[in-house]
Enzyme design. Structure first.
Site, PDB file in Angstrom:
ATOM      1  N   VAL A 265     -33.473 -17.714  13.907  1.00 30.39           N
ATOM      2  CA  VAL A 265     -32.578 -18.613  13.923  1.00 30.39           C
ATOM      3  C   VAL A 265     -32.362 -18.710  15.426  1.00 30.39           C
ATOM      4  O   VAL A 265     -31.943 -19.896  16.052  1.00 30.39           O
ATOM      5  CB  VAL A 265     -31.392 -18.426  12.868  1.00 30.39           C
ATOM      6  CG1 VAL A 265     -29.931 -19.463  13.273  1.00 30.39           C
ATOM      7  CG2 VAL A 265     -31.856 -18.694  11.718  1.00 30.39           C
TER       8      VAL A 265
ATOM      9  N   LEU B 273     -32.323 -24.747   8.905  1.00 29.20           N
ATOM     10  CA  LEU B 273     -33.887 -24.752   9.501  1.00 29.20           C
ATOM     11  C   LEU B 273     -34.823 -24.414   8.533  1.00 29.20           C
ATOM     12  O   LEU B 273     -34.431 -23.501   7.704  1.00 29.20           O
ATOM     13  CB  LEU B 273     -34.061 -24.017  10.666  1.00 29.20           C
ATOM     14  CG  LEU B 273     -32.811 -24.324  11.930  1.00 29.20           C
ATOM     15  CD1 LEU B 273     -33.063 -23.207  12.879  1.00 29.20           C
ATOM     16  CD2 LEU B 273     -32.871 -25.496  12.319  1.00 29.20           C
TER      17      LEU B 273
ATOM     18  N   GLU C  72     -38.431 -23.055   7.664  1.00 32.88           N
ATOM     19  CA  GLU C  72     -39.610 -22.094   8.359  1.00 32.88           C
ATOM     20  C   GLU C  72     -40.767 -23.136   8.497  1.00 32.88           C
ATOM     21  O   GLU C  72     -40.965 -23.643   7.328  1.00 32.88           O
ATOM     22  CB  GLU C  72     -39.942 -20.948   7.485  1.00 32.88           C
ATOM     23  CG  GLU C  72     -39.187 -19.585   7.777  1.00 32.88           C
ATOM     24  CD  GLU C  72     -39.616 -18.281   6.964  1.00 32.88           C
ATOM     25  OE1 GLU C  72     -40.745 -17.935   7.200  1.00 32.88           O
ATOM     26  OE2 GLU C  72     -38.923 -17.711   6.305  1.00 32.88           O
TER      27      GLU C  72
ATOM     28  N   LYS D 243     -23.709 -24.505   2.975  1.00 36.57           N
ATOM     29  CA  LYS D 243     -25.088 -23.946   3.106  1.00 36.57           C
ATOM     30  C   LYS D 243     -25.487 -23.332   1.801  1.00 36.57           C
ATOM     31  O   LYS D 243     -26.542 -23.493   1.402  1.00 36.57           O
ATOM     32  CB  LYS D 243     -24.735 -22.893   4.088  1.00 36.57           C
ATOM     33  CG  LYS D 243     -26.003 -22.007   4.204  1.00 36.57           C
ATOM     34  CD  LYS D 243     -27.199 -22.470   4.868  1.00 36.57           C
ATOM     35  CE  LYS D 243     -28.460 -21.570   4.690  1.00 36.57           C
ATOM     36  NZ  LYS D 243     -29.270 -21.832   5.481  1.00 36.57           N
TER      37      LYS D 243
ATOM     38  N   PHE E  73     -38.661 -32.712  -2.246  1.00 38.66           N
ATOM     39  CA  PHE E  73     -38.336 -31.563  -3.068  1.00 38.66           C
ATOM     40  C   PHE E  73     -38.632 -31.630  -4.531  1.00 38.66           C
ATOM     41  O   PHE E  73     -37.963 -31.234  -5.324  1.00 38.66           O
ATOM     42  CB  PHE E  73     -36.827 -30.961  -2.906  1.00 38.66           C
ATOM     43  CG  PHE E  73     -36.753 -29.749  -2.219  1.00 38.66           C
ATOM     44  CD1 PHE E  73     -37.249 -29.733  -0.666  1.00 38.66           C
ATOM     45  CD2 PHE E  73     -36.912 -28.670  -2.566  1.00 38.66           C
ATOM     46  CE1 PHE E  73     -37.290 -28.574  -0.032  1.00 38.66           C
ATOM     47  CE2 PHE E  73     -36.899 -27.497  -1.956  1.00 38.66           C
ATOM     48  CZ  PHE E  73     -37.123 -27.348  -0.692  1.00 38.66           C
TER      49      PHE E  73
ATOM     50  N   GLY F 158     -39.793 -19.218  -3.009  1.00 36.07           N
ATOM     51  CA  GLY F 158     -39.916 -17.733  -2.396  1.00 36.07           C
ATOM     52  C   GLY F 158     -39.123 -17.945  -0.892  1.00 36.07           C
ATOM     53  O   GLY F 158     -38.601 -18.813  -0.665  1.00 36.07           O
TER      54      GLY F 158
ATOM     55  N   CYS G  43     -34.988 -16.975   2.116  1.00 31.68           N
ATOM     56  CA  CYS G  43     -33.504 -18.021   1.646  1.00 31.68           C
ATOM     57  C   CYS G  43     -33.196 -18.434   0.403  1.00 31.68           C
ATOM     58  O   CYS G  43     -32.098 -17.828  -0.106  1.00 31.68           O
ATOM     59  CB  CYS G  43     -33.558 -19.090   2.607  1.00 31.68           C
ATOM     60  SG  CYS G  43     -33.821 -18.922   4.371  1.00 31.68           S
TER      61      CYS G  43
ATOM     62  N   LYS H 134     -45.056 -20.141   1.286  1.00 31.51           N
ATOM     63  CA  LYS H 134     -45.490 -21.416   1.305  1.00 31.51           C
ATOM     64  C   LYS H 134     -46.525 -21.889   2.379  1.00 31.51           C
ATOM     65  O   LYS H 134     -46.608 -20.649   3.438  1.00 31.51           O
ATOM     66  CB  LYS H 134     -44.258 -22.325   1.490  1.00 31.51           C
ATOM     67  CG  LYS H 134     -43.550 -22.272   2.786  1.00 31.51           C
ATOM     68  CD  LYS H 134     -42.409 -22.981   3.151  1.00 31.51           C
ATOM     69  CE  LYS H 134     -41.571 -22.832   4.648  1.00 31.51           C
ATOM     70  NZ  LYS H 134     -40.751 -24.158   4.769  1.00 31.51           N
TER      71      LYS H 134
HETATM   72  C1  UGA Z   1     -34.911 -23.419   2.923  1.00 27.83           C
HETATM   73  C2  UGA Z   1     -34.072 -24.584   3.227  1.00 27.83           C
HETATM   74  O1  UGA Z   1     -34.915 -25.854   2.981  1.00 27.83           O
HETATM   75  C3  UGA Z   1     -33.446 -24.811   4.835  1.00 27.83           C
HETATM   76  O2  UGA Z   1     -32.890 -25.945   4.683  1.00 27.83           O
HETATM   77  C4  UGA Z   1     -32.372 -23.454   4.970  1.00 27.83           C
HETATM   78  O3  UGA Z   1     -31.932 -23.839   6.363  1.00 27.83           O
HETATM   79  C5  UGA Z   1     -33.523 -22.326   4.863  1.00 27.83           C
HETATM   80  O4  UGA Z   1     -33.997 -22.226   3.448  1.00 27.83           O
HETATM   81  C6  UGA Z   1     -32.351 -21.261   5.171  1.00 27.83           C
HETATM   82  O5  UGA Z   1     -31.517 -21.012   4.430  1.00 27.83           O
HETATM   83  O6  UGA Z   1     -32.294 -20.683   6.216  1.00 27.83           O
HETATM   84  P1  UGA Z   1     -37.125 -22.360   3.566  1.00 27.83           P
HETATM   85  O7  UGA Z   1     -36.807 -21.300   2.930  1.00 27.83           O
HETATM   86  O8  UGA Z   1     -37.887 -22.286   5.198  1.00 27.83           O
HETATM   87  O9  UGA Z   1     -35.981 -23.252   3.924  1.00 27.83           O
HETATM   88  O10 UGA Z   1     -38.295 -23.285   2.855  1.00 27.83           O
HETATM   89  P2  UGA Z   1     -38.465 -24.543   2.112  1.00 27.83           P
HETATM   90  O11 UGA Z   1     -39.370 -25.570   2.701  1.00 27.83           O
HETATM   91  O12 UGA Z   1     -36.992 -25.191   1.640  1.00 27.83           O
HETATM   92  O13 UGA Z   1     -39.269 -24.395   0.735  1.00 27.83           O
HETATM   93  C7  UGA Z   1     -38.350 -23.084   0.079  1.00 27.83           C
HETATM   94  C8  UGA Z   1     -39.379 -22.681  -1.420  1.00 27.83           C
HETATM   95  O14 UGA Z   1     -39.442 -23.690  -2.166  1.00 27.83           O
HETATM   96  C9  UGA Z   1     -40.781 -22.345  -1.210  1.00 27.83           C
HETATM   97  O15 UGA Z   1     -41.286 -21.313  -1.831  1.00 27.83           O
HETATM   98  C10 UGA Z   1     -41.519 -23.516  -1.087  1.00 27.83           C
HETATM   99  O16 UGA Z   1     -42.762 -23.337  -1.538  1.00 27.83           O
HETATM  100  C11 UGA Z   1     -40.622 -24.239  -2.343  1.00 27.83           C
HETATM  101  N1  UGA Z   1     -40.829 -25.627  -2.831  1.00 27.83           N
HETATM  102  C12 UGA Z   1     -40.409 -26.654  -1.719  1.00 27.83           C
HETATM  103  C13 UGA Z   1     -41.642 -26.002  -3.816  1.00 27.83           C
HETATM  104  O17 UGA Z   1     -42.173 -25.464  -4.760  1.00 27.83           O
HETATM  105  N2  UGA Z   1     -41.766 -27.464  -4.070  1.00 27.83           N
HETATM  106  C14 UGA Z   1     -41.162 -28.435  -3.111  1.00 27.83           C
HETATM  107  O18 UGA Z   1     -41.134 -29.811  -3.512  1.00 27.83           O
HETATM  108  C15 UGA Z   1     -40.356 -27.720  -2.042  1.00 27.83           C
END
Ligand code: UGA
Length: 421
Positions: A11, A147, A149, A198, A243, A251, A254, A315
């Site tokens: 961050v 944010l 990742e 958040k 989403f 996973g 967060c 991811k």
């Molecule tokens: C998440 C939030 O999206 C951010 O806004 C937040 O700032 C961050 O956590 C945090 O708290 O710091 P992140 O963990 O990087 O971000 O990942 P995402 O892209 O949101 O994905 C989270 C999980 O959901 C992953 O395991 C991903 O594979 C899964 N996912 C996401 C799905 O299975 N399907 C989707 O349509 C979207």
């Protein structure tokens, strides 16, 4: 503006590099001597698309200065962003020991001068509690980060919103002013609401995709196609298309931690958030469901079987394996006597046999699991995969591959949420 960022983690680095690109003078403090030395040597300690360029530009132009000492970094700042780790404590709530220690240090040495903006994800009510504890010695504001990742720099530069939670409108104005130049709505609220935004956002998103995953399992059993189902659902403007991708569950660093933390907060406040508890349980069950399917596909027993796993990062677009659903699945399969031969373009994981490319991981495999949605898997020659595998089963947990291409290579293609088991 003179801005200090404390903590050069994921961050803090994005915050520092992003704010420098907006024209601010940044003083970045990092306590870990090895990380600081790496930064001083011009290295970017984490991989994030676009970060290296912004960071190097800032360091070379002198708009980012590096410090080992928090007070030296903060003594001329108008705003200090606290980007410090808040790992889960024993009860699941985020542990704010490090954040508190740094605030204490700044309050003692600098007094109420700079506004201290908490970017780290902290338990709801933290800014209020710490404000009471430090009184006039510290000016605390909540400014949570959103944010993702892999797209953190672009998320920083194009935010959906900026949330500033402050008791004092003047302090709120100072923090909001740092983001002038970014075109985004600013949500001005109290600190406790900012902190809950958040947790609410992450938990809601976790719930949304857990719902989709459960629906995918229903689709699978009734003979519907989840990809058509979510497309049809997402066109409803109240739902929207984002989403909604089904998969092996959430996973990363967060969602798993924030859902548990919000449960802990609710419980402490005397409210049993049973819906969120069900989300957490249902997410765990998603992996059981998948392992059950794998077992069935391999005639009830994975013992002695060789399973190719494409992707182990939580991811695509990251090397992060924290709480990776792929590795959780691999762990269970290995526990039942299977060998898991994995390939991931960025991530390295424990327990699994690490392979140098997708074809090597498929060699001699009874079943191929597509566990992370790396686009490059679509480019792999499936005829070659069919040739090197012992079995002919492909189980796509991300609906990534083209069913026709896989089937015409002579393989049996099974996709999560589609009518095929
Ligand atoms: C998440 C939030 O999206 C951010 O806004 C937040 O700032 C961050 O956590 C945090 O708290 O710091 P992140 O963990 O990087 O971000 O990942 P995402 O892209 O949101 O994905 C989270 C999980 O959901 C992953 O395991 C991903 O594979 C899964 N996912 C996401 C799905 O299975 N399907 C989707 O349509 C979207």
């Amino acid at each position: 503006m003179q801005v200090t960022v404390i903590g050069a983690g994921y961050v803090g680095l994005v915050q520092a590099a992003g704010l420098a690109s907006l024209g601010h003078d940044i003083r970045l403090a990092e306590a870990d001597p090895r990380r600081l030395a790496a930064l001083r040597a011009g290295e970017t300690p984490i991989f994030e698309e676009g970060l290296e360029g912004l960071l190097t530009a800032g360091l070379e132009a002198g708009s980012i200065l590096l410090f080992s000492d928090n007070v030296a970094a903060a003594n001329e700042a108008e705003v200090v962003f606290l980007c410090l780790p808040t790992p889960p404590g024993i009860d699941g709530a985020a542990d704010i020991t490090i954040v508190t220690k740094v605030i204490e240090q700044l309050a003692n040495e600098l007094g109420p001068g700079p506004v201290l903006a908490i970017k780290s994800t902290v338990p709801v009510g933290t800014a209020e509690r710490l404000s009471r504890r430090f009184g006039a010695r510290a000016s605390l504001v909540s400014n949570p980060e959103f944010l993702r990742e892999g797209t953190a720099v672009s998320d920083f530069l194009n935010p959906d919103r900026i949330v500033v939670g402050a008791k004092d409108p003047e302090q709120a104005k100072v923090v909001a002013g740092v983001y002038e130049g970014l075109r985004a709505p600013i949500v001005l609220t109290d600190p406790t609401s900012a902190e809950l935004i958040k947790y609410g956002a992450n938990s809601y998103l976790a719930a949304r995709l857990t719902f989709v995953n459960a629906l995918a399992n229903v689709a699978e059993t009734v003979g519907a196609d989840i990809m058509d189902v979510v497309h049809g659902m997402g066109l409803d403007s109240r739902i929207g298309p984002h989403f909604l991708k089904p998969g092996p569950g959430y996973g990363g660093s967060c969602f798993p931690k924030d859902t548990i933390a919000l449960l802990a907060t609710s419980r402490q406040a005397g409210y049993e958030f049973s819906l969120l508890q069900t989300v957490v349980d249902s997410d765990r069950n998603q992996r059981h469901w998948i392992v059950g399917n794998v077992r069935r596909m391999l005639n009830g027993d994975v013992g002695g079987k060789r399973i190719a796993m494409w992707g182990i990062a939580f991811k695509a677009g990251t090397d992060d394996i924290r709480e990776s659903p792929a590795l959780k699945i691999a762990h269970v399969l290995i526990g039942e006597g299977a060998v898991v031969a994995a390939y991931d373009p960025e991530a390295i994981g424990p327990e699994v046999e690490q392979c140098p490319d997708p074809i090597t991981s498929a060699e001699g495999a009874d079943l191929l699991l597509v566990a992370t949605e790396w686009p490059l898997f679509r480019e792999v020659d499936m005829v070659e995969v069919a040739r090197v595998m012992r079995g002919d089963l492909v189980y796509d947990l991300r609906n990534l591959l083209d069913p026709q291409t896989v089937r015409s290579a002579g393989l049996r293609y099974v996709a999560l949420g589609r009518p095929n088991i």
